[in-house]
Design a protein around this motif. Structure first.
Motif, PDB file in Angstrom:
ATOM      1  N   MET A  46       0.831  -1.202   0.000  1.00 32.79           N
ATOM      2  CA  MET A  46       0.000   0.000   0.000  1.00 32.79           C
ATOM      3  C   MET A  46       0.868   1.255   0.000  1.00 32.79           C
ATOM      4  O   MET A  46       0.652   2.182  -0.795  1.00 32.79           O
ATOM      5  CB  MET A  46      -0.920  -0.016   1.216  1.00 32.79           C
ATOM      6  CG  MET A  46      -1.757   1.233   1.409  1.00 32.79           C
ATOM      7  SD  MET A  46      -2.736   1.131   2.924  1.00 32.79           S
ATOM      8  CE  MET A  46      -3.550   2.728   2.892  1.00 32.79           C
ATOM      9  N   THR A  47       1.837   1.301   0.893  1.00 33.22           N
ATOM     10  CA  THR A  47       2.707   2.480   0.951  1.00 33.22           C
ATOM     11  C   THR A  47       3.564   2.597  -0.304  1.00 33.22           C
ATOM     12  O   THR A  47       3.845   3.706  -0.774  1.00 33.22           O
ATOM     13  CB  THR A  47       3.594   2.412   2.197  1.00 33.22           C
ATOM     14  OG1 THR A  47       4.313   1.161   2.211  1.00 33.22           O
ATOM     15  CG2 THR A  47       2.761   2.517   3.454  1.00 33.22           C
ATOM     16  N   ALA A  48       3.964   1.453  -0.880  1.00 29.19           N
ATOM     17  CA  ALA A  48       4.734   1.489  -2.126  1.00 29.19           C
ATOM     18  C   ALA A  48       3.890   2.002  -3.285  1.00 29.19           C
ATOM     19  O   ALA A  48       4.423   2.549  -4.265  1.00 29.19           O
ATOM     20  CB  ALA A  48       5.275   0.098  -2.449  1.00 29.19           C
ATOM     21  N   SER A  49       2.566   1.848  -3.193  1.00 27.45           N
ATOM     22  CA  SER A  49       1.648   2.336  -4.239  1.00 27.45           C
ATOM     23  C   SER A  49       1.276   3.802  -4.043  1.00 27.45           C
ATOM     24  O   SER A  49       0.362   4.293  -4.707  1.00 27.45           O
ATOM     25  CB  SER A  49       0.373   1.484  -4.244  1.00 27.45           C
ATOM     26  OG  SER A  49       0.678   0.125  -4.450  1.00 27.45           O
ATOM     27  N   GLN A  50       1.947   4.483  -3.128  1.00 25.85           N
ATOM     28  CA  GLN A  50       1.719   5.905  -2.842  1.00 25.85           C
ATOM     29  C   GLN A  50       0.332   6.180  -2.276  1.00 25.85           C
ATOM     30  O   GLN A  50      -0.214   7.270  -2.446  1.00 25.85           O
ATOM     31  CB  GLN A  50       1.937   6.741  -4.122  1.00 25.85           C
ATOM     32  CG  GLN A  50       3.288   6.563  -4.783  1.00 25.85           C
ATOM     33  CD  GLN A  50       4.440   6.940  -3.866  1.00 25.85           C
ATOM     34  OE1 GLN A  50       4.394   7.974  -3.226  1.00 25.85           O
ATOM     35  NE2 GLN A  50       5.469   6.101  -3.802  1.00 25.85           N
ATOM     36  N   ILE A  51      -0.259   5.184  -1.616  1.00 29.11           N
ATOM     37  CA  ILE A  51      -1.526   5.376  -0.903  1.00 29.11           C
ATOM     38  C   ILE A  51      -1.194   5.619   0.561  1.00 29.11           C
ATOM     39  O   ILE A  51      -0.587   4.764   1.217  1.00 29.11           O
ATOM     40  CB  ILE A  51      -2.450   4.153  -1.038  1.00 29.11           C
ATOM     41  CG1 ILE A  51      -2.706   3.828  -2.506  1.00 29.11           C
ATOM     42  CG2 ILE A  51      -3.761   4.396  -0.297  1.00 29.11           C
ATOM     43  CD1 ILE A  51      -3.513   4.848  -3.245  1.00 29.11           C
ATOM     44  N   GLU A  52      -1.579   6.782   1.076  1.00 26.27           N
ATOM     45  CA  GLU A  52      -1.229   7.127   2.456  1.00 26.27           C
ATOM     46  C   GLU A  52      -2.210   6.474   3.422  1.00 26.27           C
ATOM     47  O   GLU A  52      -3.420   6.656   3.309  1.00 26.27           O
ATOM     48  CB  GLU A  52      -1.238   8.639   2.643  1.00 26.27           C
ATOM     49  CG  GLU A  52      -0.725   9.080   4.006  1.00 26.27           C
ATOM     50  CD  GLU A  52      -0.516  10.581   4.088  1.00 26.27           C
ATOM     51  OE1 GLU A  52      -0.613  11.115   5.208  1.00 26.27           O
ATOM     52  OE2 GLU A  52      -0.270  11.204   3.037  1.00 26.27           O
ATOM     53  N   PRO A  53      -1.696   5.705   4.391  1.00 25.39           N
ATOM     54  CA  PRO A  53      -2.591   5.028   5.337  1.00 25.39           C
ATOM     55  C   PRO A  53      -3.261   6.010   6.288  1.00 25.39           C
ATOM     56  O   PRO A  53      -2.763   7.121   6.513  1.00 25.39           O
ATOM     57  CB  PRO A  53      -1.641   4.083   6.092  1.00 25.39           C
ATOM     58  CG  PRO A  53      -0.296   4.720   5.979  1.00 25.39           C
ATOM     59  CD  PRO A  53      -0.286   5.429   4.648  1.00 25.39           C
ATOM     60  N   ASN A  54      -4.382   5.590   6.840  1.00 26.77           N
ATOM     61  CA  ASN A  54      -5.096   6.410   7.823  1.00 26.77           C
ATOM     62  C   ASN A  54      -5.191   5.663   9.144  1.00 26.77           C
ATOM     63  O   ASN A  54      -4.541   4.633   9.349  1.00 26.77           O
ATOM     64  CB  ASN A  54      -6.477   6.799   7.300  1.00 26.77           C
ATOM     65  CG  ASN A  54      -7.332   5.590   6.962  1.00 26.77           C
ATOM     66  OD1 ASN A  54      -7.075   4.477   7.423  1.00 26.77           O
ATOM     67  ND2 ASN A  54      -8.366   5.789   6.168  1.00 26.77           N
ATOM     68  N   GLN A  55      -6.016   6.175  10.057  1.00 25.89           N
ATOM     69  CA  GLN A  55      -6.140   5.565  11.385  1.00 25.89           C
ATOM     70  C   GLN A  55      -6.645   4.129  11.308  1.00 25.89           C
ATOM     71  O   GLN A  55      -6.166   3.251  12.036  1.00 25.89           O
ATOM     72  CB  GLN A  55      -7.083   6.396  12.246  1.00 25.89           C
ATOM     73  CG  GLN A  55      -6.512   7.725  12.719  1.00 25.89           C
ATOM     74  CD  GLN A  55      -7.449   8.434  13.678  1.00 25.89           C
ATOM     75  OE1 GLN A  55      -8.638   8.178  13.703  1.00 25.89           O
ATOM     76  NE2 GLN A  55      -6.904   9.342  14.486  1.00 25.89           N
ATOM     77  N   ILE A  56      -7.614   3.881  10.409  1.00 27.19           N
ATOM     78  CA  ILE A  56      -8.182   2.536  10.282  1.00 27.19           C
ATOM     79  C   ILE A  56      -7.121   1.567   9.767  1.00 27.19           C
ATOM     80  O   ILE A  56      -7.052   0.406  10.205  1.00 27.19           O
ATOM     81  CB  ILE A  56      -9.401   2.555   9.349  1.00 27.19           C
ATOM     82  CG1 ILE A  56     -10.450   3.561   9.846  1.00 27.19           C
ATOM     83  CG2 ILE A  56     -10.010   1.164   9.234  1.00 27.19           C
ATOM     84  CD1 ILE A  56     -10.998   3.250  11.207  1.00 27.19           C
ATOM     85  N   THR A  57      -6.294   2.018   8.836  1.00 24.60           N
ATOM     86  CA  THR A  57      -5.243   1.154   8.306  1.00 24.60           C
ATOM     87  C   THR A  57      -4.315   0.685   9.413  1.00 24.60           C
ATOM     88  O   THR A  57      -4.015  -0.510   9.540  1.00 24.60           O
ATOM     89  CB  THR A  57      -4.424   1.903   7.240  1.00 24.60           C
ATOM     90  OG1 THR A  57      -5.288   2.611   6.359  1.00 24.60           O
ATOM     91  CG2 THR A  57      -3.579   0.939   6.437  1.00 24.60           C
ATOM     92  N   PHE A  58      -3.852   1.624  10.234  1.00 24.34           N
ATOM     93  CA  PHE A  58      -2.937   1.260  11.308  1.00 24.34           C
ATOM     94  C   PHE A  58      -3.625   0.410  12.374  1.00 24.34           C
ATOM     95  O   PHE A  58      -2.984  -0.445  13.007  1.00 24.34           O
ATOM     96  CB  PHE A  58      -2.325   2.514  11.934  1.00 24.34           C
ATOM     97  CG  PHE A  58      -1.150   3.033  11.158  1.00 24.34           C
ATOM     98  CD1 PHE A  58       0.075   2.376  11.205  1.00 24.34           C
ATOM     99  CD2 PHE A  58      -1.256   4.168  10.372  1.00 24.34           C
ATOM    100  CE1 PHE A  58       1.166   2.848  10.500  1.00 24.34           C
ATOM    101  CE2 PHE A  58      -0.173   4.648   9.659  1.00 24.34           C
ATOM    102  CZ  PHE A  58       1.048   3.986   9.719  1.00 24.34           C
TER     103      PHE A  58
END
Length: 842
Positions: A566-578
């Motif tokens: 996900m991070t390699a695809s330039q999608i920034e994680p949010n609170q739910i992701t973490f």
């Protein structure tokens, strides 16, 4: 009463009745006439042909065609549909035969206020129709979004041999614009030419709009250039088409040519163009146009200023929007509405901005302005954002005072307000009191049911929506799939997925995200993976759902790999992701990785840890046996007053049988939340499993003294399109005798196959204990009886599975050669060949 009504049909009073429709409505509404009530109760059949009957008795009030026409037109104008219906009912009871003009007025009234069923019924029974009749029906179906019916009515008008006018063709072209059906649009364009209406500027503008919305901008430009008739709307339609497709240079060129052609760039023209610039891609173009407006000294004009304000607000330049608002010398309601809407943009919505919107609303009222429908709809969203139901109720009272509660946009926002506040019954009242329900209203009510846990009601309302003939959109489909996910009813979810495929909305990302969640929560992680792989452009929600799902199913390393992708695809994680990442680490025993991601979340992404993130860390450390470190983390987290933190630590104490710490932690959590049964149950189980019966009995007595009741354990399984529920020792199921007999056979088989008695569950080694009849065992047994041998047995439970049942499930999967998937309140357990996916780390 009847004598009073009859007396109105004579003399001067009769003439007043025709001139004053409200007088007639008053008598109709208050007349306790059993025949009128009967007429109104049979309104779905009001257009049945009236048989030839003798003239009614003198107890009826007779009206002529002009009077009925005035009554219907007044009802249409004022919005009091009940008056028009009463007038129509009166025509039927008096055997009055309306003329075509009156019938068309009735048709227009029903169509305008969304009573499309009455309109179609009336239309079908009309012995004679003209093009106005068809145009009215086309307009009604267009407002309802029933584009297939619009096309059908258009074809009927052609087959009737009527001469179609510009409104007929415009209605059909509007369908092509909404459905992006350029092929059908070209056919209608040909009919316009054959019909000799190609020189109608109204139709030329509709054609330009249709081609531009179908991304055929070259065809729109060709039509524009070759047309001998065009006006400001023609220019604006073409400009909006170029803006929509991102051709900013062409927009500048057209604006220049429009000015050179001698057409004055009026405030309305500039306002229209500015509204078309309300995207981030056109921020530069909008600023250039702003400079041009300043040179023309039109920036102080309230229309242009409002359009500029709206443009900046929509592109998230709130600072510039506020500056323009302050420099507007005479702001009107529309100006205030634009600024309020700017503060309530979804991307930037915060409590602070919502409070600013509420302050603006108060300022409007202080200046003596009357809020519009849009004002009330927007300000209710601010109440939702600040979670202030009391202010929302005050605004609701103002809405009722101004008689705006019947507006569909306000109605749907009121449903949202009460649903988000947990008052779903009040939301339902607002929904039922909205006369014209659009797709947004249905979406709000269905989402409200899902949010408040009324999943069966959400599905029932969805079926009502389909029965009404309305077509649900991607948001409704997403909400209903969410209900199926929470109920873990995969079969119902699959049916909704098929519906979405049939109507071409299955490829919307929001639908695919819900579909992925539905499969994951129903125990089928493989189909969830497949759905994720089919998403063309997964967004942050897609990645977050997949990460959370794999973590709950015990695939911790896969969840972490997805996060790195996900991070390699330039999608920034949010609170739910973490939260999904930390949960996966906790369930997988990846302590150091979990602590590292916790620090990454705060330092690298600037995301503040909330109580759920912190509880994951407590669970992570506690499961690993680092109880003292977990307790220290609770005190340093800033959430030491939250019972969730201590309950997570208490669960860890049970896993590691630390009765001393459990007693200290339990006292804290019980003090914070004295009526929560889970804390007492945890402490009781800790004492009971440690063999300390006296403290265990004291905990149970304390629950009884305080009136704390334990939530009953319920397990359910979906078999044959039906959900079967079980509780401990349940004998209510029709197959209960067979279930208990089969369960006994399996337990005996397990006891024979396991040579070491110490490996047997307590409930099997000591026969006759109630644990043999726990709800999950009954549900699994029913699944083994009812499902094919190749099908996995999927059971859901509202509480955590106990250690005894967990061990028993492993043994059943081994001796029966069946896969068992059990979802408890924490995670999924996949039992295969005597082992569990959690590796007994749960």
């Amino acid at each position: 009463m009847m004598e009073d009504i009859v007396s109105l049909s004579t003399g001067h009073q009769a003439s007043n009745l025709a001139d004053n429709p409200n007088m007639h409505f008053s008598h109709l509404l208050y007349a306790s006439n059993r025949q009128l009530r009967s007429a109104f109760s049979t309104l779905p059949r009001i257009t049945d042909p009236v048989p030839q009957q003798p003239r009614p008795s003198p107890s009826y009030l007779f009206l002529d065609s002009p009077t009925y026409t005035k009554l219907v037109q007044s009802s249409t104008k004022t919005g009091f549909l009940i008056h028009g219906k009463l007038a129509h009912a009166h025509m039927i009871k008096t055997s009055f035969k309306p003329c075509l003009f009156l019938l068309n007025n009735l048709l227009f009234m029903y169509n305008k206020y969304g009573e499309i069923g009455y309109a179609q019924n009336l239309f079908d029974k009309m012995l004679k129709r003209n093009i106005i009749s068809y145009n009215s029906l086309i307009s009604g179906y267009s407002q309802m979004g029933r584009y297939d019916k619009v096309v059908h009515a258009f074809c009927q008008a052609r087959m009737a041999g009527l001469k179609l006018d510009k409104f007929t063709y415009a209605g059909a072209l509007g369908v092509c614009s909404h459905t992006r059906d350029v092929r059908c649009g070209k056919l209608i364009h040909s009919l316009v030419i054959v019909g000799g209406l190609s020189d109608q500027v109204f139709l030329v503008n509709s054609l330009i709009d249709m081609y531009s919305k179908c991304s055929q901008i070259e065809q729109a430009r060709l039509l524009f250039e070759t047309s001998t008739v065009r006006d400001e709307v023609s220019w604006n339609s073409l400009i909006a088409g170029y803006v929509r497709l991102g051709f900013d240079e062409e927009v500048l060129e057209l604006l220049t040519k429009m000015h050179q052609s001698g057409l004055i760039l009026t405030t309305y023209t500039l306002g229209s163009v500015l509204k078309a610039c309300c995207t981030k891609n056109f921020n530069r173009f909008g600023k250039m146009l702003h400079g041009y407006i300043v040179k023309l000294s039109l920036d102080l004009d309230v229309v242009v200023g409002t359009a500029l304000l709206y443009m900046y607000a929509k592109t998230e330049n709130l600072t510039d929007a506020v500056r323009i608002f302050k420099f507007t010398t005479h702001p009107n309601v529309i100006t205030f509405n634009a600024m309020i809407a700017g503060f309530l943009q979804t991307e930037t919505l915060s409590t602070e901005y919502a409070q600013e919107a509420l302050h603006l609303f108060s300022e409007m009222q202080r200046q003596g302005m009357k809020p519009s429908k849009f004002t009330y709809s927007s300000i209710l969203k601010a109440c939702i954002a600040v979670e202030n139901l009391d202010v929302g109720k005050q605004i609701h009272a103002q809405i009722c005072k101004n008689n705006l509660q019947s507006d569909e946009f306000i109605g749907s926002t009121l449903v949202d307000l009460y649903s988000y506040s947990g008052s779903v019954e009040d939301g339902l009242r607002c929904f039922n009191s909205t006369p014209k329900l659009d797709v947004v209203s249905w979406t709000s009510m269905i989402a409200g049911y899902v949010q408040n846990g009324h999943f069966e009601n959400a599905l029932s309302l969805f079926h009502q929506l389909l029965a009404s003939g309305r077509k649900p959109d991607e948001f409704i489909i997403s909400s209903v799939m969410g209900a199926c996910a929470d109920m873990a009813t995969a079969r119902s979810g699959e049916q909704i997925q098929s519906y979405a495929l049939k109507f071409g909305i299955a490829n919307f990302t929001i639908v695919q995200n819900s579909q992925m969640c539905m499969y994951a929560k129903s125990g089928d992680i493989d189909l969830a993976r497949l759905t994720f792989q089919e998403i063309e452009n997964p967004d942050v929600v897609s990645w977050s759902v997949m990460i959370c799902s794999t973590g709950q199913h015990g695939c911790a390393k896969e969840a972490l790999q997805l996060f790195e992708l996900m991070t390699a695809s330039q999608i920034e994680p949010n609170q739910i992701t973490f939260l999904g990442v930390l949960t996966a680490c906790s369930h997988g025993g990846l302590v150091e990785e979990g602590l590292q991601y916790f620090e990454t979340m705060k330092k690298d992404y600037g995301i503040a840890a909330n109580v759920k993130h912190s509880a994951c860390i407590v669970d992570l450390l506690g499961r690993a046996g680092r109880l003292e470190e977990a307790e220290k983390f609770v005190f340093n987290s800033g959430f030491e007053k939250n019972p969730v933190m201590w309950r997570a630590l208490l669960s860890a104490c049970r896993v590691h049988k630390d009765a001393a710490m459990a007693d200290r932690v339990a006292n804290t959590v019980i003090e914070l939340e004295p009526q929560a049964a889970s804390s007492y149950v945890l402490l009781y189980n800790i004492y009971h499993e440690a063999g300390e019966d006296k403290p265990a009995l004291e905990v149970r007595k304390l629950m009884q003294d305080r009136g704390v009741k334990k939530e009953p354990g319920i397990s359910w399984i979906e078999v044959g399109n039906k959900v079967h529920s079980f509780v401990v020792g349940d004998h209510s199921h029709p197959m209960s005798q067979l279930i208990y007999s089969r369960l006994e056979e399996m337990l005996v088989k397990i006891k024979r196959s396991v040579l070491n008695i110490e490996k047997l569950p307590l409930s099997i080694s000591k026969r006759g204990m109630i644990m043999n009849h726990h709800s999950e065992k009954l549900a699994v047994t029913f699944g083994i009886i009812s499902l094919p041998e190749s099908a996995p047995v999927k059971v859901m439970k509202n509480l955590r599975v106990c250690c005894d049942c967990h061990t028993t499930m492993k043994l059943i999967s081994e001796v029966e050669k069946r896969e068992i998937i059990l979802r408890d309140v924490i995670r999924f357990h996949h039992f295969r060949e005597g082992s569990c996916s959690c590796n007994d780390y749960w």
